[in-house]
Design a protein around this motif. Structure first.
Motif, PDB file in Angstrom:
ATOM      1  N   PHE A 187      -3.022   4.608  -2.178  1.00  0.00           N
ATOM      2  CA  PHE A 187      -3.304   4.322  -0.988  1.00  0.00           C
ATOM      3  C   PHE A 187      -3.198   5.729   0.024  1.00  0.00           C
ATOM      4  O   PHE A 187      -2.301   6.467  -0.156  1.00  0.00           O
ATOM      5  CB  PHE A 187      -2.678   3.214  -0.249  1.00  0.00           C
ATOM      6  CG  PHE A 187      -3.068   1.858  -0.860  1.00  0.00           C
ATOM      7  CD1 PHE A 187      -4.082   1.113  -0.785  1.00  0.00           C
ATOM      8  CD2 PHE A 187      -1.792   1.315  -1.777  1.00  0.00           C
ATOM      9  CE1 PHE A 187      -4.318  -0.089  -1.596  1.00  0.00           C
ATOM     10  CE2 PHE A 187      -1.923   0.216  -2.246  1.00  0.00           C
ATOM     11  CZ  PHE A 187      -3.291  -0.570  -2.312  1.00  0.00           C
ATOM     12  N   ASP A 188      -4.164   5.852   0.880  1.00  0.00           N
ATOM     13  CA  ASP A 188      -4.197   6.836   1.840  1.00  0.00           C
ATOM     14  C   ASP A 188      -3.246   6.538   2.938  1.00  0.00           C
ATOM     15  O   ASP A 188      -2.592   7.233   3.512  1.00  0.00           O
ATOM     16  CB  ASP A 188      -5.363   7.314   2.288  1.00  0.00           C
ATOM     17  CG  ASP A 188      -6.604   7.712   1.278  1.00  0.00           C
ATOM     18  OD1 ASP A 188      -6.277   9.129   0.991  1.00  0.00           O
ATOM     19  OD2 ASP A 188      -7.485   6.897   0.884  1.00  0.00           O
ATOM     20  N   ARG A 189      -3.323   5.181   3.289  1.00  0.00           N
ATOM     21  CA  ARG A 189      -2.551   4.791   4.444  1.00  0.00           C
ATOM     22  C   ARG A 189      -1.770   3.311   3.993  1.00  0.00           C
ATOM     23  O   ARG A 189      -2.568   2.277   3.674  1.00  0.00           O
ATOM     24  CB  ARG A 189      -3.480   4.711   5.678  1.00  0.00           C
ATOM     25  CG  ARG A 189      -3.978   5.849   6.075  1.00  0.00           C
ATOM     26  CD  ARG A 189      -2.876   6.849   6.922  1.00  0.00           C
ATOM     27  NE  ARG A 189      -3.599   8.070   7.533  1.00  0.00           N
ATOM     28  CZ  ARG A 189      -3.568   9.118   7.156  1.00  0.00           C
ATOM     29  NH1 ARG A 189      -3.456   9.427   5.685  1.00  0.00           N
ATOM     30  NH2 ARG A 189      -4.158  10.226   7.821  1.00  0.00           N
ATOM     31  N   ILE A 190      -0.603   3.038   4.693  1.00  0.00           N
ATOM     32  CA  ILE A 190      -0.218   1.815   4.524  1.00  0.00           C
ATOM     33  C   ILE A 190       0.486   1.590   5.630  1.00  0.00           C
ATOM     34  O   ILE A 190       1.109   2.056   6.413  1.00  0.00           O
ATOM     35  CB  ILE A 190       1.231   1.767   3.552  1.00  0.00           C
ATOM     36  CG1 ILE A 190       0.619   2.170   1.904  1.00  0.00           C
ATOM     37  CG2 ILE A 190       1.840   0.491   3.430  1.00  0.00           C
ATOM     38  CD1 ILE A 190       1.764   2.233   1.102  1.00  0.00           C
ATOM     39  N   ILE A 191       0.065   0.246   6.152  1.00  0.00           N
ATOM     40  CA  ILE A 191       0.504  -0.249   7.568  1.00  0.00           C
ATOM     41  C   ILE A 191       1.115  -1.595   7.335  1.00  0.00           C
ATOM     42  O   ILE A 191       0.525  -2.512   6.811  1.00  0.00           O
ATOM     43  CB  ILE A 191      -0.856  -0.358   8.612  1.00  0.00           C
ATOM     44  CG1 ILE A 191      -0.188  -0.777  10.137  1.00  0.00           C
ATOM     45  CG2 ILE A 191      -1.946  -1.204   8.122  1.00  0.00           C
ATOM     46  CD1 ILE A 191      -1.535  -0.736  11.019  1.00  0.00           C
ATOM     47  N   ALA A 192       2.343  -1.750   8.221  1.00  0.00           N
ATOM     48  CA  ALA A 192       3.038  -2.945   8.093  1.00  0.00           C
ATOM     49  C   ALA A 192       2.990  -3.726   9.253  1.00  0.00           C
ATOM     50  O   ALA A 192       3.607  -3.164  10.306  1.00  0.00           O
ATOM     51  CB  ALA A 192       4.332  -2.846   7.294  1.00  0.00           C
ATOM     52  N   THR A 193       2.518  -4.997   9.153  1.00  0.00           N
ATOM     53  CA  THR A 193       2.745  -5.883  10.304  1.00  0.00           C
ATOM     54  C   THR A 193       3.889  -6.894   9.913  1.00  0.00           C
ATOM     55  O   THR A 193       3.877  -7.850  10.629  1.00  0.00           O
ATOM     56  CB  THR A 193       1.380  -6.491  10.678  1.00  0.00           C
ATOM     57  OG1 THR A 193       0.885  -7.015   9.732  1.00  0.00           O
ATOM     58  CG2 THR A 193       0.474  -5.309  10.931  1.00  0.00           C
ATOM     59  N   ALA A 194       4.741  -6.540   9.382  1.00  0.00           N
ATOM     60  CA  ALA A 194       5.912  -7.245   9.019  1.00  0.00           C
ATOM     61  C   ALA A 194       7.442  -6.025   9.135  1.00  0.00           C
ATOM     62  O   ALA A 194       7.117  -5.209   8.518  1.00  0.00           O
ATOM     63  CB  ALA A 194       6.157  -8.030   7.636  1.00  0.00           C
ATOM     64  N   ALA A 195       8.200  -6.505   9.616  1.00  0.00           N
ATOM     65  CA  ALA A 195       9.460  -5.620   9.870  1.00  0.00           C
ATOM     66  C   ALA A 195      10.381  -5.280   8.566  1.00  0.00           C
ATOM     67  O   ALA A 195      10.526  -6.297   7.755  1.00  0.00           O
ATOM     68  CB  ALA A 195      10.373  -5.919  10.979  1.00  0.00           C
TER      69      ALA A 195
END
Length: 405
Positions: A187-195
């Motif tokens: 992946f180019d980007r990973i975004i987490a909406t869990a802490a």
């Protein structure tokens, strides 16, 4: 021609996000304006002093209230579970723990802007939730470039048809987000909406060289810390700053059936006599509500759970007195009373396996020595052999190991 009742509030929300500077780029402004939030939140749970209410767009009597709630710049709870400890609200109703929500739009906008995506980048989202953010990503990048995972298969199953209504079919997976999405990387980007309390190695390994991870690295005292970490080359290492951007998410959890992580469970009561001492530091001088101090204390004091000022029982006086109180996940606790003794010193009681107040005092001194830094003066290094938070830059002396919990 009559327009649906959701179109004006959707347009107003997108315009407000742009006017406030949360959205800056043309592509993200268009994505928010084209993504109806209500489609992903057909029911929301509202907590009141009298208990809980569920607002639904299908109930005529509450539709306007539901619509106003959905298009407000607020986080929305869409799923919850009873608290494992059996706590109750003042009304007597069992306390419930949120297990899924729709992120506050202004925060989501700032995060997506900070993610710094380019056309045709592949993005992994950790925490599908309602599917709203997957829709925003799909609009911006094309759904073939979006992979999203959630621990709860019911959530991904509900998100899929909502996304289809907008013409999107991103890859939705059910499983432990800490494992990333093997077989769908890199992946180019990973975004987490869990802490998380540390950066999962799987995320680093599934990231392309030059890629970035945006995650909420949190403890229990200062949850709103987002870090943007970059992978500079082929080595499995990421490094980057804590952003001046608050964001507090629910914990990434490995067990679907349990809404709590292990450290959140109440420890068993400990028997034994408290350690009693005195201190020359006025407990009232400890800045219990300062975000920078709280962030530093959770670096200094592993698994700290709570820091607050309130009443505590003073055995010699057989009464409650004002105190600064700190506790940790292993059951340790310290109470420092704010009223001085005739000697001008202050009573401190400590129980458990650790002398917590000693660390609070040391942290108070360090906080001043570092010129009372805010969280964005820190950064993170994570690789397969070490993870730590640094102050100033990654070559400076001050550093603290992860995880925070």
């Amino acid at each position: 021609m009559t327009h649906p009742d959701w179109e004006p509030p959707l347009a107003a929300l997108a315009a407000a996000l742009a006017d406030a500077g949360h959205l800056r780029s043309k592509q993200w402004i268009e994505a928010f304006a084209a993504t109806p939030r209500h489609l992903f939140t057909p029911e929301v749970i509202v907590r009141t002093s009298d208990g809980y209410r569920t607002l639904s767009g299908d109930v005529p009597a509450t539709r306007q209230e539901w619509l106003n709630t959905v298009y407000a710049d607020e986080s929305l709870v869409v799923q919850d579970k009873p608290h494992a400890a059996g706590h109750r609200m003042p009304s007597g109703e069992p306390l419930r723990v949120p297990t899924s929500s729709s992120t506050m739009p202004s925060l989501m906008a700032r995060m997506l802007e900070a993610l710094d995506v380019g056309d045709d980048m592949r993005v992994l989202e950790i925490g599908t939730g309602t599917g709203y953010n997957s829709a925003l990503l799909s609009h911006r990048l094309g759904d073939h470039n979006v992979v999203s995972i959630d621990i709860d298969p019911d959530l991904t199953a509900q998100a899929a048809p909502r996304l289809v209504q907008l013409g999107y079919t991103p890859t939705l997976l059910a499983g432990d987000g800490a494992a990333g999405a093997p077989g769908h990387d890199p992946f180019d980007r990973i975004i987490a909406t869990a802490a998380v309390s540390e950066i999962p190695l799987a995320w680093i390994r599934q990231l392309k060289p030059g890629g970035k991870i945006l995650a909420n690295l949190r403890g229990e005292l200062a949850g709103g810390t987002l870090c943007l970490l970059s992978k500079e080359d082929e080595e499995d290492e990421v490094i980057g700053p804590v952003l001046p951007l608050g964001g507090h998410f629910m914990w990434l959890r490995p067990d679907l059936a349990d809404p709590h992580r292990p450290h959140e469970h109440t420890p068993d009561a400990r028997r034994g006599t408290s350690s009693r001492s005195t201190t020359s530091l006025p407990p009232a001088d400890v800045p219990v509500d300062d975000g920078g101090f709280r962030f530093l204390l959770q670096l200094q004091l592993h698994a700290v759970q709570a820091l607050w000022r309130g009443p505590a029982f003073d055995p010699p006086g057989r009464a409650e007195r004002d105190a600064v109180i700190v506790s940790t996940a292993d059951g340790s606790r310290a109470e420092a009373f704010t009223s001085p003794e005739p000697s001008k010193r202050y009573r401190v009681a400590q129980t458990g396996s650790r002398r917590l107040w000693d660390t609070v005092e040391a942290t108070r001194r360090l906080f001043d020595d570092l010129n009372q830094p805010t969280p964005d003066k820190f950064g993170v290094v994570a690789n397969d052999s070490t993870q730590f938070v640094w102050f100033g830059n990654d070559d400076d002396w001050h550093r603290w190991p992860l995880p925070l919990i």
